[in-house]
Scaffold this motif. Structure first.
Motif, PDB file in Angstrom:
ATOM      1  N   ARG A  98      25.036 100.045  65.264  1.00  0.00           N
ATOM      2  CA  ARG A  98      23.985 100.889  65.813  1.00  0.00           C
ATOM      3  C   ARG A  98      23.336 100.180  66.999  1.00  0.00           C
ATOM      4  O   ARG A  98      23.322  98.949  67.106  1.00  0.00           O
ATOM      5  N   TYR A 148      18.918 106.131  70.491  1.00  0.00           N
ATOM      6  CA  TYR A 148      19.470 105.564  69.279  1.00  0.00           C
ATOM      7  C   TYR A 148      20.930 105.989  69.193  1.00  0.00           C
ATOM      8  O   TYR A 148      21.236 107.176  69.296  1.00  0.00           O
ATOM      9  N   TYR A 149      21.850 105.016  69.030  1.00  0.00           N
ATOM     10  CA  TYR A 149      23.280 105.306  68.957  1.00  0.00           C
ATOM     11  C   TYR A 149      23.819 104.941  67.575  1.00  0.00           C
ATOM     12  O   TYR A 149      23.632 103.808  67.098  1.00  0.00           O
ATOM     13  N   ASP A 150      24.492 105.894  66.940  1.00  0.00           N
ATOM     14  CA  ASP A 150      25.362 105.596  65.805  1.00  0.00           C
ATOM     15  C   ASP A 150      26.756 105.349  66.375  1.00  0.00           C
ATOM     16  O   ASP A 150      27.369 106.253  66.945  1.00  0.00           O
ATOM     17  N   TYR A 151      27.255 104.138  66.200  1.00  0.00           N
ATOM     18  CA  TYR A 151      28.503 103.707  66.837  1.00  0.00           C
ATOM     19  C   TYR A 151      29.549 103.511  65.740  1.00  0.00           C
ATOM     20  O   TYR A 151      29.442 102.576  64.927  1.00  0.00           O
ATOM     21  N   ARG A 202      14.783 107.323  64.801  1.00  0.00           N
ATOM     22  CA  ARG A 202      15.030 108.374  65.788  1.00  0.00           C
ATOM     23  C   ARG A 202      13.763 109.204  65.998  1.00  0.00           C
ATOM     24  O   ARG A 202      13.448 109.614  67.111  1.00  0.00           O
ATOM     25  N   GLN A 229      26.652  96.860  61.538  1.00  0.00           N
ATOM     26  CA  GLN A 229      26.190  97.224  60.201  1.00  0.00           C
ATOM     27  C   GLN A 229      27.259  97.031  59.136  1.00  0.00           C
ATOM     28  O   GLN A 229      26.932  96.854  57.963  1.00  0.00           O
ATOM     29  N   LYS A 254      31.086 100.244  61.566  1.00  0.00           N
ATOM     30  CA  LYS A 254      29.785 100.867  61.819  1.00  0.00           C
ATOM     31  C   LYS A 254      28.859  99.901  62.542  1.00  0.00           C
ATOM     32  O   LYS A 254      28.706  98.742  62.138  1.00  0.00           O
ATOM     33  N   SER A 300      21.166  95.752  69.582  1.00  0.00           N
ATOM     34  CA  SER A 300      22.406  96.196  68.957  1.00  0.00           C
ATOM     35  C   SER A 300      22.651  95.395  67.682  1.00  0.00           C
ATOM     36  O   SER A 300      22.314  94.210  67.606  1.00  0.00           O
TER      37      SER A 300
END
Length: 783
Positions: A607, A577-580, A4, A637, A605, A634
């Motif tokens: 990303r 940056y995406y935390d999904y 990030r 995780q 989880k 993508s």
């Protein structure tokens, strides 16, 4: 966190270079919007796109018309990072920057929400025919939960309708193209009384079949719909203004048929006719489908009444009310196997949607150091769907299953959402603005789900037997209308009745730095949510019917918007940056009796890392160029589950489905005045493309197993992996000074064969092919 940090510092470095006098536009410019600025409503007020610190792709009305952008797939092709996927239920699926929901039922909230003049179209199918007579389309990228609701983890698509004019005007156009496609558009607009204006727009399309059967002399694929919109503006003297929007459409177009390309029979196998059925040809038009009662057909009807009222409470405060009623009805037959045989036929696939939404907000008038907005909204929706599934040629039709060959499922859902939100920005310095927003949302879904016998009694007989064998009790024989799915005690007979109640707090914060009038830097952190969902599937047990819980995305983004080279080049860039968390997907579960079945699940989880760049360049009065590209990396995780073949897999490290690493577009147009008559000639071309993507988790590594009877077209190494492709469109035309115009166009000019989606099945799998080359002419006039 290092990733990030690199994103943020990298974007700031680019922006610093652009801010250098060697790159910045020469000369001073005032802070107001210039005449060529695009005005957007991303913050629910009109602003220049260059002054809004979020990533927006905006397509103006003239561009939409010239590029023949009218369908949902056309919109996706024009917006880098946006992917459109057709489904077997004829409902659209949007994925934006890797965030999407691959579920096809009527009653599911999307991850990319759609609005018409800020009024939500809550379910994907409702947006099918909104793209006509538009002022522009705005695509807002990244979570938009604070202003545009809980179901916007991927972003929001805003259709902005063209508004009534101050003077009477009208326009019309008539087009004719390949497959005898006829399109008629008409608009009448003007004042009908002092302070009262109207605008009536209609669009009608009729075309012949474009698909050809791979095995017989038969065609499918007619296009037939009629859409209309009436806007009434009431701007009487006084503090109150109102706009009424009445719009609707009737669509009787055929659902697209699929191409059969893979056979993977489950024990005890399929019949000889299935084993010997040929694959579809590898061209865009080839497909197959069932006939008679199961021939694909549709009749869809949509109507909406929306009322917006603005009132000036004081000279600085405005209250806005948005009220909408929507009614939708569908009667449809769909073929999900790509064969004239019946392994997965849906007839009927009928349903209704009734939706009410209300928003009330108060905002101060923009222009000061502090701009704020506070409000609340409510949604109440009811969705009903009935699907009958017919599969006599499938492996499930065997003596061990009492030769069942059909079943039905019925879904009834009540949706209720209540939310309150606050959003604003504050100029903490002359060129530095702080942005913040927060929304609290409480949602509830009440579900009544029932798998039923379709009328022959065999499903009831089978599940009565299973209930007796597995429950250890005596199960009364199931009767017509009873629900067959086995509950947690392995007893059939009752519907699955459940309630999903959730709440969440979405938020955003950020800074905008106006380096100079031609350069904006911005950084944002936001979190958005998408409500949970129940499935619409044939379920052997109620375990399959449990809902997927709400998902969330936390996004970190930095970007810039710059006008350089004497303001001839608009350059926008962003990295993110995406935390999904808890991504919702239609996954698989292995049933001991029926094999691999569908189930909604959550991926704990994931990303997404990405960047994008868009440019609009007018190097001269005669040339305009628009280009854009998005890069997405993508990764899952944390997630283990069944793959498309029924094998348990650890999916950590694989890409998210429908997430190509690269999407791009390039549009160029040359236009020159006609010095004799005062008109204008133009010629343009558009290149759009996507890199490879997966239709399922680990699609790039799933191969055809060594199973008796298994085969795949063209010996594909990875059948559920979609290859990269690019298409070219073109246009040429003339706009006369007297008000008439003419244009010729072509789409997919080189007849590129590409795959838009892959649909895994129980015994066979099929694919949606992209449309073949189409071309036509259009003439129009203004009066």
């Amino acid at each position: 966190m290092n990733i990030r940090f690199l994103i943020t510092t990298g974007l700031c470095g680019i922006a610093a270079m652009l801010a250098n006098p060697a790159f910045a536009a020469e000369g001073a410019a005032d802070e107001s919007s210039s005449a060529d600025d695009i005005i957007v409503t991303a913050n629910k007020r009109e602003q220049s796109a260059n002054k809004v610190g979020i990533t927006i792709t905006a397509l103006g009305g003239e561009e939409l018309a010239r590029r023949q952008i009218s369908s949902l797939s056309d919109v996706a092709n024009a917006v880098p990072g946006l992917v459109f996927s057709p489904s077997t239920a004829n409902t659209p699926i949007f994925t934006l920057r890797g965030v999407g929901f691959n579920e096809k039922a009527l009653g599911v909230y999307p991850a990319v929400s759609v609005y018409l003049d800020q009024v939500p179209l809550p379910f994907p199918v409702l947006a099918s025919h909104a793209a006509f007579d538009l002022e522009r389309i705005e695509v807002l990228k990244g979570p938009q939960g604070t202003l545009f609701g809980q179901n916007a983890t991927g972003g929001a698509i805003n259709y902005i309708a063209a508004k009534p004019t101050d003077e009477w005007m009208g326009s019309g156009s008539l087009g004719y193209g390949r497959f005898n496609r006829v399109e008629l558009n008409g608009v009448v607009s003007g004042p009908v009384a002092d302070g009262v204006g109207i605008r009536l727009a209609v669009q009608g399309v009729h075309s012949g079949d474009w698909q050809q059967s791979a095995t017989r002399d038969d065609t499918l694929g007619k296009e037939e719909y009629l859409a209309g919109r009436l806007l009434v503006d009431l701007n009487m003297s006084g503090p109150i203004r109102a706009q009424l929007n009445l719009n609707g459409w009737i669509d009787k177009s055929d659902p697209q048929a699929l191409q059969y390309f893979l056979l993977l029979p489950n024990p005890p196998g399929v019949n000889e006719a299935v084993q010997n059925f040929p694959f579809a040809n590898l061209n865009p038009r080839s497909a197959d489908w069932s006939t008679g009662k199961y021939r694909p057909r549709a009749d869809r009807r949509f109507g909406q009444a929306a009322l917006r009222v603005d009132g000036d409470l004081t000279s600085d405060l405005t209250i806005t009310s948005l009220t909408s009623f929507i009614a939708f009805k569908q009667e449809q037959t769909a073929d999900g196997d790509g064969m004239s045989l019946a392994l997965l036929n849906n007839s009927p696939d009928d349903g209704t949607i009734d939706s009410f939404t209300q928003e009330l907000r108060i905002a101060n008038n923009p222009g000061g150091r502090l701009n704020w907005l506070v409000g609340a909204n409510l949604e109440k929706s009811k969705v009903k769907q009935r699907q009958d599934i017919y599969f006599p040629d499938g492996s499930v039709n065997n003596p061990g299953n009492l030769n069942i060959f059909q079943n039905a499922n019925q879904t009834r859902q009540d949706f209720s959402t209540l939310a309150a939100f606050v959003s604003g920005d504050y100029a903490i310095a002359d060129r530095l603005t702080l942005k913040a927003g927060i929304r609290y949302t409480s949602s509830e879904i009440k579900a009544n789900l029932c798998g039923m016998d379709a009328g022959d009694g065999r499903i009831n007989e089978l599940f009565t037997l299973l209930g007796n064998l597995l429950s250890g009790t005596v199960v009364p024989p199931l009767q017509p209308g009873d629900c067959y799915s086995l509950n947690e005690k392995n007893i059939p007979g009752e519907p699955f009745i459940d309630r999903l109640k959730e709440d969440n707090v979405s938020w955003r914060g950020g800074l905008d730095f106006q380096v100079n009038p031609d350069l904006l830097l911005y950084g944002n952190i936001s979190r958005g949510y998408k409500a949970g969902s129940y499935p619409t599937i044939a379920a052997a047990t109620t375990v399959q019917l449990s809902p997927a819980r709400q998902e969330h995305v936390t996004a970190y983004e930095a970007g810039f918007k710059a006008r350089i080279i004497d303001r001839t080049l608009q350059l926008n860039g962003a990295a993110f940056y995406y935390d999904y968390g808890d991504k919702q997907v239609l996954g698989k579960v292995l049933d001991p009796i029926f094999g691999l079945l569908d189930k909604l699940i959550n991926v704990p989880k994931s990303r997404i890392i990405g960047a994008e760049l868009e440019a609009s360049w007018t190097p001269s009065d005669n040339i305009s160029v628009r280009a854009g590209g998005t890069y997405i990396n993508s990764r899952v995780q944390d997630y283990s589950g069944y793959d498309v073949l029924g094998e348990i897999q650890d999916f950590a490290g694989v890409a998210l489905p429908f997430t190509p690493k690269w999407t791009y577009s390039l549009d160029a147009e040359y236009h020159t005045p006609d010095l004799i008559s005062g008109g204008e000639f133009f010629v343009g071309a558009t290149l759009t493309g996507k890199s490879a993507q997966d239709a399922v988790f680990a699609g790039d590594r799933v191969s055809l197993p060594d199973r008796e009877g298994a085969k795949v077209v063209d010996d594909l190494a990875h059948p559920f992996h979609i290859d990269a492709y690019a298409t070219v469109d073109g246009r040429i035309g003339y706009n006369a000074d007297s008000g008439w115009r003419a244009m010729a166009y072509v789409k997919n000019a080189f007849n590129t064969y590409y795959i838009a989606n892959v649909i895994p099945g129980a015994d066979n799998s099929a694919r949606f092919a992209g449309r073949p080359v189409t071309y036509g002419v259009e003439v129009g006039f203004d009066f």
